[in-house]
Design a protein around this motif. Structure first.
Motif, PDB file in Angstrom:
ATOM      1  N   SER A 389       0.830  -1.204   0.000  1.00 22.52           N
ATOM      2  CA  SER A 389       0.000   0.000   0.000  1.00 22.52           C
ATOM      3  C   SER A 389       0.868   1.258   0.000  1.00 22.52           C
ATOM      4  O   SER A 389       0.397   2.342  -0.367  1.00 22.52           O
ATOM      5  CB  SER A 389      -0.931   0.010   1.215  1.00 22.52           C
ATOM      6  N   CYS A 390       2.127   1.113   0.400  1.00 20.53           N
ATOM      7  CA  CYS A 390       3.070   2.236   0.381  1.00 20.53           C
ATOM      8  C   CYS A 390       3.824   2.335  -0.948  1.00 20.53           C
ATOM      9  O   CYS A 390       4.701   3.198  -1.099  1.00 20.53           O
ATOM     10  CB  CYS A 390       4.080   2.098   1.517  1.00 20.53           C
ATOM     11  N   PRO A 470      -1.885   7.912   3.895  1.00 18.24           N
ATOM     12  CA  PRO A 470      -2.242   6.746   3.076  1.00 18.24           C
ATOM     13  C   PRO A 470      -3.319   7.101   2.070  1.00 18.24           C
ATOM     14  O   PRO A 470      -4.112   8.021   2.261  1.00 18.24           O
ATOM     15  CB  PRO A 470      -2.758   5.738   4.115  1.00 18.24           C
ATOM     16  N   GLY A 473      -7.227   3.305  -1.069  1.00 20.80           N
ATOM     17  CA  GLY A 473      -7.179   2.238  -2.075  1.00 20.80           C
ATOM     18  C   GLY A 473      -6.071   2.500  -3.068  1.00 20.80           C
ATOM     19  O   GLY A 473      -5.861   3.628  -3.496  1.00 20.80           O
ATOM     20  N   TYR A 474      -5.349   1.477  -3.440  1.00 28.87           N
ATOM     21  CA  TYR A 474      -4.234   1.670  -4.371  1.00 28.87           C
ATOM     22  C   TYR A 474      -4.250   0.681  -5.531  1.00 28.87           C
ATOM     23  O   TYR A 474      -3.462   0.813  -6.465  1.00 28.87           O
ATOM     24  CB  TYR A 474      -2.898   1.582  -3.621  1.00 28.87           C
ATOM     25  N   CYS A 593      -9.464  -3.719   1.592  1.00 32.79           N
ATOM     26  CA  CYS A 593      -8.864  -2.424   1.933  1.00 32.79           C
ATOM     27  C   CYS A 593      -8.158  -1.817   0.725  1.00 32.79           C
ATOM     28  O   CYS A 593      -8.207  -0.603   0.502  1.00 32.79           O
ATOM     29  CB  CYS A 593      -7.867  -2.590   3.070  1.00 32.79           C
ATOM     30  N   SER A 594      -7.493  -2.652  -0.064  1.00 31.01           N
ATOM     31  CA  SER A 594      -6.640  -2.162  -1.143  1.00 31.01           C
ATOM     32  C   SER A 594      -7.419  -1.545  -2.296  1.00 31.01           C
ATOM     33  O   SER A 594      -6.855  -0.815  -3.104  1.00 31.01           O
ATOM     34  CB  SER A 594      -5.755  -3.298  -1.672  1.00 31.01           C
ATOM     35  N   LEU A 616      -2.356   2.486   7.371  1.00 32.64           N
ATOM     36  CA  LEU A 616      -2.118   2.075   5.990  1.00 32.64           C
ATOM     37  C   LEU A 616      -3.341   2.268   5.107  1.00 32.64           C
ATOM     38  O   LEU A 616      -3.214   2.566   3.916  1.00 32.64           O
ATOM     39  CB  LEU A 616      -1.678   0.607   5.949  1.00 32.64           C
ATOM     40  N   PHE A 617      -4.537   2.066   5.691  1.00 27.59           N
ATOM     41  CA  PHE A 617      -5.768   2.141   4.910  1.00 27.59           C
ATOM     42  C   PHE A 617      -6.768   3.060   5.619  1.00 27.59           C
ATOM     43  O   PHE A 617      -7.364   2.662   6.632  1.00 27.59           O
ATOM     44  CB  PHE A 617      -6.375   0.749   4.730  1.00 27.59           C
TER      45      PHE A 617
END
Length: 657
Positions: A389-390, A470, A473-474, A593-594, A616-617
């Motif tokens: 996610s980073c 963050p 979503g990525y 989450c992503s 992170l999310f």
């Protein structure tokens, strides 16, 4: 005037009789009777090498090892030929703790007399004590060839084979030792240990029972016993064998540590702490009790105590990764973020962490931009989804990046980051079948200049000078797949759509069960009349879904044509069409989450850094506070409260940082 020949002959005969008598007494173990005879002979004939050798041997047998070695050395200086001199000199030096000289002496005895089984046996013993397993195997193997009826030789041969992981051969050797010394308990202990290494628990239990019957006072049998049914030996069950070990041998920290491990397997954390504390008090220099105690206090939510105990453990063993990682999580749980990140790298040296070979040198953003950066896979696919996610932050700084990850993520990552290079996990089995990462071939092909582990990214980009917010979503879902899923969801029922995952789809241990709820427990807290329920549970949950339908009339819509384990691109497309998802800490949670949809997590925040939020999310609401213990009975109720908040406000009750 010279003495008469008859007088000389008589004196010689008397000395020979004394010498013979001394040897008889010595070999019979009557050392106190042999000593004065040796002393008288020494006074009569002077520094005779045979007398010096035997008197020196007697000295070290009676505890005067240094004095005995000195006498035997004098004998060797006068007569360097007999192998027995070197053999006994080696034993004397071993008694003093000088294993280097002992090994040399035994080696010399083997050369002088290649038929001396005792010399080869003693040489094998020293090789085992000095961690030279190949030499131990060679010397012990020769000892059993020379002395096939000697139980100790077979026992040492088995021990040597065990140290190089040749368990089947070791089993045969220990069996030979048992057959030659049927009243000895030692072979049974080694047989149990070897059967356990071979994962043959039934055979391990059998020899444990035999050993317990042979020597009920041998605490190791109770301490190492698996538990379960031992009615063939006694009427005891469960924890009792390990409890009994602490009674038989209360001064052994090892048996208390093993009792703690048995309590841990039954989730009895208070009892784990008590047993581990006893072990740490008995032997403060052992790391095991500290690790058990730190882990137990962590699970009990006693994080300050866990941090303090972990610190004691690291003072004993600074590179013990498991206790360092425990310290990291405990620090995060009380908001000590600096300490948490400090010990975060300990995760890479934990016992379960895969070893890595030929990994390029580590890179940090404080250095110049790398020519070609490898982001190596952390552990499972869920870990990679979380930590990557980073990735957008990293790609803002580094031009050429290659990510090692599961091939199931390739379509998603390639669509989301078109310039990103991807390689499959560089896995290969280690010498004992364990998983390792070997980057030699990948390095030759791609010429990486630097590397990171994916789990290093949160420490870089959600902390300190490089910290950034963050993203919601990525990963980008496939548009055509989304259109297909929207159509299929409308066929299931009206919005809002709630996706449900309630457990892992893989091996579920007692400790993993703590984090999971049953489908029925989830449904009990959900206003089902307000949602169309969608299955996100991977594996095969069809029986659970059918039972729920039969019992309650509630439908959880499943799609049998979707393989939720393998078809992650389609899974993400489905998730992106949902209004809300609920999941414990599984790969399904990370995927949901992503893609940026609202998600309720049935645990603490990732890395435990946030409270009511996630670092992170920003779309994840964790129901457990970071200060909570491991076992929390009201997770389902907290989830229900969050769902009702979502229905009322159109968003989750996520706290702002």
């Amino acid at each position: 005037m010279a003495p008469a020949a008859s007088t000389v002959n008589q004196e010689t005969e008397n000395l020979e009789q004394l010498f013979a008598e001394a040897i008889v007494q010595h070999e019979a173990g009557r050392l106190d009777k042999a000593r004065p005879i040796y002393e008288k002979l020494r006074a009569s004939v002077g520094p005779n090498p045979d007398i010096l050798h035997l008197l020196g041997t007697l000295e070290f047998q009676q505890g005067a090892a240094t004095k005995g070695a000195r006498l035997i050395r004098l004998a060797i200086l006068q007569r360097p030929e007999p192998a027995s001199y070197y053999d006994h000199f080696g034993s004397a030096m071993r008694s003093t703790g000088n294993l280097t000289l002992a090994g040399s002496a035994y080696g010399r005895a083997c050369i002088i007399n290649p038929a001396s089984g005792s010399a080869f046996l003693n040489s094998a013993i020293v090789a085992l004590e000095t961690a030279d397993p190949d030499k131990a195997v060679e010397r012990a193997g020769q000892a059993v060839r020379l002395m096939p009826g000697n139980a100790e030789a077979w026992l040492r041969f088995g021990s040597a084979l065990y140290t190089i992981n040749k368990y089947e051969m070791a089993l045969e050797a220990f069996g030979q030792a048992r057959d030659r010394a049927q009243e000895s308990v030692e072979p049974y202990f080694h047989l149990q240990r070897t059967h356990t290494a071979l994962k043959d628990t039934a055979a391990a239990d059998k020899v444990a029972k035999q050993g317990m019957l042979l020597d009920p006072g041998r605490h190791e049998f109770y301490a190492h016993f698996r538990g379960g049914d031992i009615q063939e030996a006694t009427s005891w069950k469960g924890l009792f064998p390990k409890r009994l070990a602490t009674i038989v041998k209360p001064s052994s920290s090892k048996v208390w540590e093993q009792l703690a491990a048995e309590f841990y397997s039954e989730l009895k954390y208070v009892s784990v702490a008590r047993a581990a504390q006893r072990g740490a008090v008995l032997t403060p220099e052992l790391i095991g009790p500290y690790n058990s105690l730190a882990t137990a206090t962590y699970h009990l939510g006693q994080f300050e105590s866990s941090i303090r105990i972990s610190g004691y453990g690291l003072a004993v063993s600074p590179k013990f990764g498991d206790i360092g990682f425990n310290l990291s999580l405990s620090a995060f749980s009380i908001g000590d973020i600096e300490t948490g990140w400090k010990y975060w790298p300990s995760r890479l040296s934990m016992a379960k962490a895969a070893k890595r070979f030929h990994l390029p040198k580590h890179w940090t953003p404080n250095e110049d931009e790398p020519g070609h950066l490898l982001v190596a896979s952390e552990q499972g696919i869920g870990d990679d989804i979380i930590h990557l996610s980073c990735l957008p932050d990293l790609l803002d700084e580094v031009e050429q990046v290659t990510v090692e990850t599961d091939a199931r993520l390739f379509p998603l990552l390639k669509r989301s980051f078109p310039k990103l290079n991807l390689i499959e996990k560089q896995l290969q089995p280690g010498p004992n079948g364990e998983t390792t990462h070997n980057y030699q071939n990948a390095q030759s092909e791609h010429r990486f200049t630097h590397s990171l582990i994916s789990g290093d990214l949160p420490a870089l980009y959600r902390h300190e000078s490089h910290k950034s917010d963050p993203r919601n979503g990525y990963l980008k879902a496939d548009g055509m797949m989304q259109s297909e899923w929207r159509k299929r969801l409308r066929e299931c029922g009206p919005a809002p759509y709630l996706g449900l995952c309630w457990r892992s789809g893989t091996l579920i241990t007692d400790h993993r069960k703590i984090a999971y709820l049953t489908l029925e427990e989830l449904i009990a807290e959900i206003p089902t009349e307000r949602f169309t329920l969608i299955n996100l549970q991977y594996g095969d949950p069809s029986d659970e879904i059918r039972e729920l339908q039969e019992k309650t009339g509630i439908t959880v819509h499943d799609f049998p044509d979707l393989n939720q384990t393998k078809e992650l691109d389609r899974v993400v497309a489905l998730m992106s069409c949902l209004d809300l998802a609920v999941s414990p800490g599984t790969a399904a949670l990370a995927l949901a989450c992503s893609v940026g949809i609202p998600v309720i997590g049935l645990q603490k925040s990732y890395l435990f850094v946030g409270d009511g939020r996630d670092i992170l999310f920003p779309n994840l609401y964790p129901v457990k506070p970071r200060s909570a213990p491991t076992i929390v009975p009201d997770r389902a109720q907290r989830m229900g409260e969050a769902i009702r908040y979502f229905l009322q406000h159109g968003k989750l009750p996520i706290r702002k940082p």
